[in-house]
Structures are given as structure tokens and as C-alpha cells.
Design an enzyme around this catalytic site. Structure first.
Site, mmCIF file in Angstrom:
data_model
loop_
_atom_site.group_PDB
_atom_site.id
_atom_site.type_symbol
_atom_site.label_atom_id
_atom_site.label_comp_id
_atom_site.label_asym_id
_atom_site.label_seq_id
_atom_site.Cartn_x
_atom_site.Cartn_y
_atom_site.Cartn_z
ATOM 1 N N GLU A 1 -6.794 -1.396 -4.210
ATOM 2 C CA GLU A 1 -6.372 -2.781 -3.969
ATOM 3 C C GLU A 1 -6.069 -3.530 -5.267
ATOM 4 O OE1 GLU A 1 -5.701 -4.256 -1.132
ATOM 5 O OE2 GLU A 1 -6.649 -2.985 0.368
ATOM 6 N N HIS B 1 0.771 -1.252 0.000
ATOM 7 C CA HIS B 1 0.000 0.000 0.000
ATOM 8 C C HIS B 1 0.793 1.287 0.000
ATOM 9 C CE1 HIS B 1 -4.268 -1.001 0.237
ATOM 10 N NE2 HIS B 1 -3.926 -2.082 0.907
#
Ligand SMILES: [Fe+3]
Ligand SMILES: [Fe+3]
Lengths: 266, 266
Positions: free
Chosen positions: B167, B127
């Protein structure tokens, strides 16, 4: 993103009571009403006797202190709200202390028929009746004590013994298949699947076999274990379960029997 | 039983640092080594630029304060350890506050290739690089702010926008399919599945379509959305996402395209 949920644990007040909204009470009431007939038809005697002893409210979410009072009287157990996700170390530790850890939130109406995380309907309606029975109480406590001695890498082995008995055990009464486990008591679709459909494979209760049997949480179980005599649980509680785990680990897991999809590695 | 895990959140000390064991550092190191070649081959420029800017350690688990220092410099973000399961309200609230919530544990070696819960390898390696890019930082912040205005019943709609971009988003560079999303950066098997296999369906980035597309967390995605121009994310951040959610809800979810198994109702 970390694992996320729309459900947040409800925090009890100092007396251990939780404020549920009228809508949450209505969800409980409707879940209870939707499940009680199938439960009376297909759950085994120890569960039904426990349900009667607990005399839980049907039209609002029961409170842990009230359930605990009855449990303590019967078997010395109590039930205590916990966060929506807990570590296995905490789970086993509480069982070792005769305390059942209960998720405290209740599903919303859009999840009426299916929810991945166990909610308080599953915890109270599904689990607490069996905990009034000394054999299940003792067996649960034995799993907790074994968990205290287990290493982290053993946790997922030990939990299978809990899964295939307390959560999804079956038994027979007068030749008729009956459900014992809490995961069946609280599931509208899995209860008939387990006892009526003839689809699942039924295996005899055997600790080593259970420890070696993989499971998935999100599908109807393709394999159930049948506990013919509840006293087998007392016998199991007297064993050194860590010895059983080592033996199971030496032999390894059985092959998967459930349908597989392309699983991701994250 | 409540939802249980063998993973327990690591608690940072007062300076925000976490003590990882040598074995945990070794798992990080091996995950990094196993993934870096595929990442360099298949991740998109914004991710790779971010990875370079962060200059994270390869042989031990990075510390949130160190990553935060670089993030703050680039986009005003920081990253903060949270419990292994958090509520959507907390998740959105932190994004609204330009704080990325990160699971703090790292998988054990037996879960090297697959773990259901996101761990710190996914959080930091997957991330944080994108959060050095103002477009992803702004877009993530916009989702957080929308979450603050959303009702509980909207949370699972809004999260799909996060899922299919941050994501699992894809893009194209010189006509070649590249991966943007953190769930691809950290997955050994899904990254090639997404960009090389030709199996998935590719759809154009469209907010309403994304909001209406169901997903499962435990399988390789059968559908990806392709963000051709990163500035689309800036445009999305300026929209009233709650209006988009209402529109999507009015039209309803698209049909499932993934393989279904008999799901249980609990
Ligand atoms: Fe993630
Ligand atoms: Fe349970």
C-alpha cells in the site's frame, strides 16, 4: 485492498438464533458490568425504562428473537442481524419497515475499550431500549421513510438527524443533563464526556441545524443537541424531512469545529 | 446503527462484467486524468512497467476479467470483485489463492478528492500494476499464505506488512525517492507528500520493524519504509512470517508518532 476487518458477521440459524462462544458471552458480561453503573447514573428515563422492559441477559449475548418479542409488544419493532457493513439504502429501508439492523459480532477483548465498527453490544445494549419508547420508535421510522424517498446524495444529510438524536442526543431531567443516545449508553468514555465534562457545546434541538452539522465517528462529539421535550420527536416525525434536507442543503454545512488532521485523499 | 455506507458493491454478471453508468465511467476518466502526470513523475519503475503492460482503459472503468487476463499471463494472478467490507480471513484467503479482492464501486463526484473506503479506482489503478511484477505477486501471495496460518488476533499484525509495502512502500531510483505503493499511486495528495515534502520519516525495510509500527488509515502516513532492492520482497516471501509476528508481538508496538485526538471508546 478493500476495506477489511477482523470481524465477520455471525449468521443466525433458521430460528434467528446465533451461537456465541463462552468467551464472547464473557465479553458481553464484562461490557455490561463495566457500563451499567454509569448508565444508571447518566442515561435518561426513556432509555432506563426501556432497559427495564427488555430485561436482557447480563451474562450472555442477547438473542435478536428474544429482544424482538419484547420490542414488538411495545412498539411493533424488531431487531435483525445484518452484515458488518450495509448500504444506507438498506439501513433506511429496514427502519421504514420498523426493523432495526444490528451488527451481529461482538468485539474481542483486545478491543474492549474501543472499536471503530459498531458491535452487538452497541446495537442491543445501546439501541434497543429506546425502541421500546413510541416517540423514538416513531421518529426512527420517520427517518427510514424519508430515506426511501431520498436520493443517494441526500443519504449523508439525513443520517445526521439520526446521529445527533438516536445516537448522541441529550436531554435534561430536573435541570440535570442526561444522555439519550445509544452511542453514549454503550461508551465508557463518551458518556461522562457528554454529560459531566462541560467541554462539549450544547445546542437546542433544531432539525435544520442538525442537518447542517458535520460530525466525525471516531472522536468524542464536540457538539450535542439537547431534546428538552420528547414530544418534539413526534412533531419531527410528522414533517416532510426531504423539505428540511433541501433547505439545509441550500444553506450548506456549518464549519467544522473539531480538530483536523491532514486528511488524505485516496 | 451498524456501520453504513452510501456505496454498495456492484454485482458482476455471469461473465464477471459490471455495468457502470456513463457518470461512473466519467469519474474514472477524470480520476485517471487527474493522477497520471504525478504517477509518471513519482511512481517507481515496477509500477509504471505494470501500468504499461495492463494497458487499462482511461475513459471507462476497467473490467476485472480484462485485467485478470493480463495478470494471469504475467504472474498467474487475477482480480475479483468483493463486497465493500470483507473479513481479513477472506482477504488473506484470496491472496493465498493469487486472487486480488477488489471493491467494485467507484466513488461519486462529491468524494472525488477523498473517500475513506477504497474504491475500484484505488483497486485497479493503484494495485493491479504491481501484481504484474513477480516480486510483488510472490510477496502478496506469501502474506496471504501466512494469513491462512494466523489466528484472528494476529491479523492486525500481519496486515501492517501489507500496509507498509504494497500500500505505502517507497523505493529509490538513481538516488531519487519513488513511490511503489498502491495507496500512493491512487492518492492525489499523499503521493507528493510521500516523495517530495521531506515531512515523513523514512525507515529502512525491516520486517520486524514494520510489524511493530502502528498506522492510521485516514491521514497521510508520517512514516514510510524504503525498499531499496525489490529482491528483498522475494527473501521476505521465503520467511516464516508467523515467527516474525511472534517476535514482533513479544517486543510490542512502537509508540504512536501521529497526532492523536481524544478517541472515543464505543
Ligand atoms: Fe489498497
Ligand atoms: Fe448506533
Amino acid at each position: 485492498m478493500p476495506k477489511s476487518t477482523k470481524y465477520v458477521a455471525k449468521i443466525p440459524n433458521e430460528q434467528g438464533f446465533i451461537d456465541y462462544t463462552p468467551e464472547e458471552d464473557a465479553v458481553w458480561s464484562d461490557l455490561y458490568a463495566a457500563q451499567i453503573d454509569a448508565v444508571e447514573a447518566h442515561m435518561a428515563r426513556p432509555y432506563l425504562d426501556g432497559l427495564k422492559k427488555l430485561n436482557m441477559p447480563q451474562s450472555k449475548v442477547p438473542q435478536c428473537p428474544d429482544i424482538s418479542e419484547a420490542l414488538t409488544r411495545e412498539t411493533g419493532w424488531k431487531v435483525q442481524p445484518v452484515p458488518a457493513l450495509i448500504g444506507f439504502d438498506k439501513f433506511y429501508g429496514m427502519l421504514a419497515d420498523r426493523t432495526f439492523p444490528a451488527a451481529s459480532f461482538i468485539r474481542s477483548r483486545e478491543d474492549f475499550d474501543y472499536i471503530e465498527e459498531p458491535d452487538i453490544f452497541h446495537e442491543i445494549f445501546g439501541h434497543t431500549p429506546l425502541l421500546t419508547d413510541p416517540r423514538f420508535a416513531e421518529f426512527s421510522n420517520a427517518i427510514g421513510k424519508a430515506g426511501l424517498k431520498a436520493e443517494k446524495k441526500d443519504f449523508s444529510w439525513l443520517i445526521r438527524l439520526y446521529w445527533f438524536t438516536i445516537e448522541f442526543g441529550l436531554t435534561r431531567e430536573n435541570g440535570e443533563l442526561k444522555a439519550l443516545g445509544s452511542g453514549l449508553a454503550s461508551s465508557k468514555t463518551e458518556l461522562p464526556h457528554a454529560v459531566l465534562s462541560n467541554e462539549p457545546t450544547l445546542r437546542a434541538f433544531d432539525i435544520e441545524d442538525i442537518l447542517r452539522t458535520p460530525y466525525r465517528i471516531d472522536i468524542h462529539q464536540p457538539i450535542y443537541f439537547v431534546i428538552e421535550d420528547m414530544d418534539e420527536l413526534f412533531a419531527a416525525a410528522d414533517r416532510d424531512l426531504m423539505v428540511d434536507i433541501k433547505a439545509a442543503q441550500a444553506k450548506g454545512l456549518f464549519a467544522l469545529v473539531y480538530p483536523t488532521v491532514e486528511k488524505k485523499a485516496s
